[in-house]
Scaffold this motif. Sequence first.
Motif, PDB file in Angstrom:
ATOM      1  N   ASN A   1      -6.670 -10.517  -1.283  1.00  0.00           N
ATOM      2  CA  ASN A   1      -7.370 -11.731  -1.705  1.00  0.00           C
ATOM      3  C   ASN A   1      -6.909 -12.166  -3.081  1.00  0.00           C
ATOM      4  OD1 ASN A   1      -8.950 -11.540   0.667  1.00  0.00           O
ATOM      5  ND2 ASN A   1     -10.469 -10.257  -0.371  1.00  0.00           N
ATOM      6  N   SER A   2      -7.216 -13.377  -3.412  1.00  0.00           N
ATOM      7  CA  SER A   2      -6.853 -13.926  -4.731  1.00  0.00           C
ATOM      8  C   SER A   2      -5.391 -13.654  -5.051  1.00  0.00           C
ATOM      9  CB  SER A   2      -7.755 -13.319  -5.817  1.00  0.00           C
ATOM     10  OG  SER A   2      -9.117 -13.570  -5.552  1.00  0.00           O
ATOM     11  N   LEU A   3      -4.555 -13.973  -4.115  1.00  0.00           N
ATOM     12  CA  LEU A   3      -3.135 -13.672  -4.267  1.00  0.00           C
ATOM     13  C   LEU A   3      -2.518 -14.467  -5.406  1.00  0.00           C
ATOM     14  CD1 LEU A   3      -2.225 -13.386  -0.517  1.00  0.00           C
ATOM     15  CD2 LEU A   3      -1.736 -11.647  -2.243  1.00  0.00           C
ATOM     16  N   LYS A   4      -1.559 -13.831  -6.045  1.00  0.00           N
ATOM     17  CA  LYS A   4      -0.867 -14.426  -7.186  1.00  0.00           C
ATOM     18  C   LYS A   4       0.626 -14.483  -6.867  1.00  0.00           C
ATOM     19  CE  LYS A   4      -4.113 -12.152 -10.346  1.00  0.00           C
ATOM     20  NZ  LYS A   4      -4.229 -11.224 -11.518  1.00  0.00           N
ATOM     21  N   PRO A   5       1.346 -15.374  -7.514  1.00  0.00           N
ATOM     22  CA  PRO A   5       2.797 -15.428  -7.281  1.00  0.00           C
ATOM     23  C   PRO A   5       3.485 -14.085  -7.516  1.00  0.00           C
ATOM     24  CG  PRO A   5       2.085 -17.392  -8.416  1.00  0.00           C
ATOM     25  CD  PRO A   5       0.890 -16.485  -8.359  1.00  0.00           C
ATOM     26  N   GLU A   6       2.982 -13.310  -8.447  1.00  0.00           N
ATOM     27  CA  GLU A   6       3.594 -12.014  -8.725  1.00  0.00           C
ATOM     28  C   GLU A   6       3.356 -10.984  -7.625  1.00  0.00           C
ATOM     29  OE1 GLU A   6       1.600 -13.800 -10.742  1.00  0.00           O
ATOM     30  OE2 GLU A   6       0.234 -12.484 -11.892  1.00  0.00           O
ATOM     31  N   ASP A   7       2.547 -11.324  -6.642  1.00  0.00           N
ATOM     32  CA  ASP A   7       2.378 -10.448  -5.477  1.00  0.00           C
ATOM     33  C   ASP A   7       3.489 -10.657  -4.442  1.00  0.00           C
ATOM     34  OD1 ASP A   7      -1.130 -11.102  -5.717  1.00  0.00           O
ATOM     35  OD2 ASP A   7      -0.092  -9.258  -6.328  1.00  0.00           O
ATOM     36  N   THR A   8       4.321 -11.643  -4.674  1.00  0.00           N
ATOM     37  CA  THR A   8       5.414 -11.912  -3.755  1.00  0.00           C
ATOM     38  C   THR A   8       6.360 -10.727  -3.676  1.00  0.00           C
ATOM     39  OG1 THR A   8       5.328 -14.302  -4.117  1.00  0.00           O
ATOM     40  CG2 THR A   8       7.425 -13.385  -3.341  1.00  0.00           C
ATOM     41  N   ALA A   9       6.590 -10.255  -2.469  1.00  0.00           N
ATOM     42  CA  ALA A   9       7.428  -9.072  -2.257  1.00  0.00           C
ATOM     43  C   ALA A   9       7.518  -8.798  -0.759  1.00  0.00           C
ATOM     44  CB  ALA A   9       6.842  -7.858  -2.957  1.00  0.00           C
ATOM     45  N   VAL A  10       8.389  -7.883  -0.426  1.00  0.00           N
ATOM     46  CA  VAL A  10       8.376  -7.306   0.912  1.00  0.00           C
ATOM     47  C   VAL A  10       7.441  -6.107   0.874  1.00  0.00           C
ATOM     48  CG1 VAL A  10       9.724  -6.227   2.738  1.00  0.00           C
ATOM     49  CG2 VAL A  10      10.728  -8.071   1.374  1.00  0.00           C
ATOM     50  N   TYR A  11       6.501  -6.093   1.776  1.00  0.00           N
ATOM     51  CA  TYR A  11       5.504  -5.030   1.822  1.00  0.00           C
ATOM     52  C   TYR A  11       5.843  -4.060   2.952  1.00  0.00           C
ATOM     53  CZ  TYR A  11       2.510  -7.387  -1.532  1.00  0.00           C
ATOM     54  OH  TYR A  11       2.004  -7.950  -2.682  1.00  0.00           O
ATOM     55  N   TYR A  12       5.748  -2.781   2.638  1.00  0.00           N
ATOM     56  CA  TYR A  12       6.056  -1.728   3.595  1.00  0.00           C
ATOM     57  C   TYR A  12       4.844  -0.809   3.765  1.00  0.00           C
ATOM     58  CZ  TYR A  12      10.916  -2.986   2.530  1.00  0.00           C
ATOM     59  OH  TYR A  12      12.096  -3.663   2.356  1.00  0.00           O
ATOM     60  N   CYS A  13       4.616  -0.381   4.982  1.00  0.00           N
ATOM     61  CA  CYS A  13       3.625   0.669   5.182  1.00  0.00           C
ATOM     62  C   CYS A  13       4.347   1.996   5.389  1.00  0.00           C
ATOM     63  CB  CYS A  13       2.709   0.361   6.363  1.00  0.00           C
ATOM     64  SG  CYS A  13       3.520   0.221   7.965  1.00  0.00           S
ATOM     65  N   ALA A  14       3.650   3.054   5.057  1.00  0.00           N
ATOM     66  CA  ALA A  14       4.238   4.386   5.141  1.00  0.00           C
ATOM     67  C   ALA A  14       3.168   5.395   5.520  1.00  0.00           C
ATOM     68  CB  ALA A  14       4.876   4.762   3.808  1.00  0.00           C
ATOM     69  N   ALA A  15       3.618   6.507   6.091  1.00  0.00           N
ATOM     70  CA  ALA A  15       2.687   7.555   6.491  1.00  0.00           C
ATOM     71  C   ALA A  15       3.259   8.927   6.141  1.00  0.00           C
ATOM     72  CB  ALA A  15       2.403   7.480   7.992  1.00  0.00           C
ATOM     73  N   SER A  16       2.365   9.859   5.954  1.00  0.00           N
ATOM     74  CA  SER A  16       2.777  11.221   5.639  1.00  0.00           C
ATOM     75  C   SER A  16       3.421  11.897   6.842  1.00  0.00           C
ATOM     76  CB  SER A  16       1.562  12.028   5.177  1.00  0.00           C
ATOM     77  OG  SER A  16       0.552  12.018   6.190  1.00  0.00           O
ATOM     78  N   PHE A  17       3.981  13.065   6.613  1.00  0.00           N
ATOM     79  CA  PHE A  17       4.713  13.751   7.665  1.00  0.00           C
ATOM     80  C   PHE A  17       3.806  14.309   8.739  1.00  0.00           C
ATOM     81  CE2 PHE A  17       8.175  15.665   9.667  1.00  0.00           C
ATOM     82  CZ  PHE A  17       7.954  17.022   9.881  1.00  0.00           C
ATOM     83  N   THR A  18       2.642  14.792   8.318  1.00  0.00           N
ATOM     84  CA  THR A  18       1.737  15.413   9.288  1.00  0.00           C
ATOM     85  C   THR A  18       0.304  14.968   9.040  1.00  0.00           C
ATOM     86  OG1 THR A  18       1.358  17.346   7.902  1.00  0.00           O
ATOM     87  CG2 THR A  18       3.163  17.476   9.483  1.00  0.00           C
ATOM     88  N   SER A  19      -0.556  15.335   9.963  1.00  0.00           N
ATOM     89  CA  SER A  19      -1.980  15.053   9.825  1.00  0.00           C
ATOM     90  C   SER A  19      -2.565  15.817   8.649  1.00  0.00           C
ATOM     91  CB  SER A  19      -2.735  15.465  11.093  1.00  0.00           C
ATOM     92  OG  SER A  19      -2.274  14.754  12.205  1.00  0.00           O
ATOM     93  N   PHE A  20      -3.452  15.162   7.960  1.00  0.00           N
ATOM     94  CA  PHE A  20      -4.206  15.764   6.855  1.00  0.00           C
ATOM     95  C   PHE A  20      -3.304  16.404   5.795  1.00  0.00           C
ATOM     96  CE2 PHE A  20      -8.175  14.714   8.472  1.00  0.00           C
ATOM     97  CZ  PHE A  20      -8.267  15.055   9.809  1.00  0.00           C
ATOM     98  N   GLN A  21      -2.075  15.962   5.715  1.00  0.00           N
ATOM     99  CA  GLN A  21      -1.193  16.480   4.676  1.00  0.00           C
ATOM    100  C   GLN A  21      -1.660  15.984   3.322  1.00  0.00           C
ATOM    101  OE1 GLN A  21       2.877  15.276   5.043  1.00  0.00           O
ATOM    102  NE2 GLN A  21       3.603  16.656   3.448  1.00  0.00           N
TER     103      GLN A  21
END
Length: 126
Positions: A83-103
């Motif tokens: 919310n309340s996005l700003k020009p400086e939020d411009t970027a490529v956004y990536y999601c990531a996950a850990s190697f295992t559960s509950f790591q």
Amino acid sequence: VQLQASGGGLVQAGGSLRLSCASSERTFSTYAKGWFRQAPGKERESVAAISGSGRDTYYTDSVKGRFTISRDNAKNTVYLQMNSLKPEDTAVYYCAASFTSFQSIVLNIAAQYYYWGQGTQVTVSS
């Protein structure tokens, strides 16, 4: 574990977007998950993250009070409400996950994550 990010787009300053990151992994809810972003000419930075248990979250200072990370365990999906996005939020956004559960990982350190989704472009116009 495959991650599919979506929800980016072009929005005016002050607007909102919700990014989604879905996985086919049925235990995805138990993985630590994070959102990172990279703007042109800048290093990748951590934006927000949530631990596998869901008890711990991380936000970089520049997005605190504006962005919220959440998860839908039934849908194996993590979200980033922006919310309340700003020009400086411009970027490529990536999601990531850990190697295992509950790591147990340091949530704001990219090297602690093993799985990465493709990026989704967020552009905020002034």
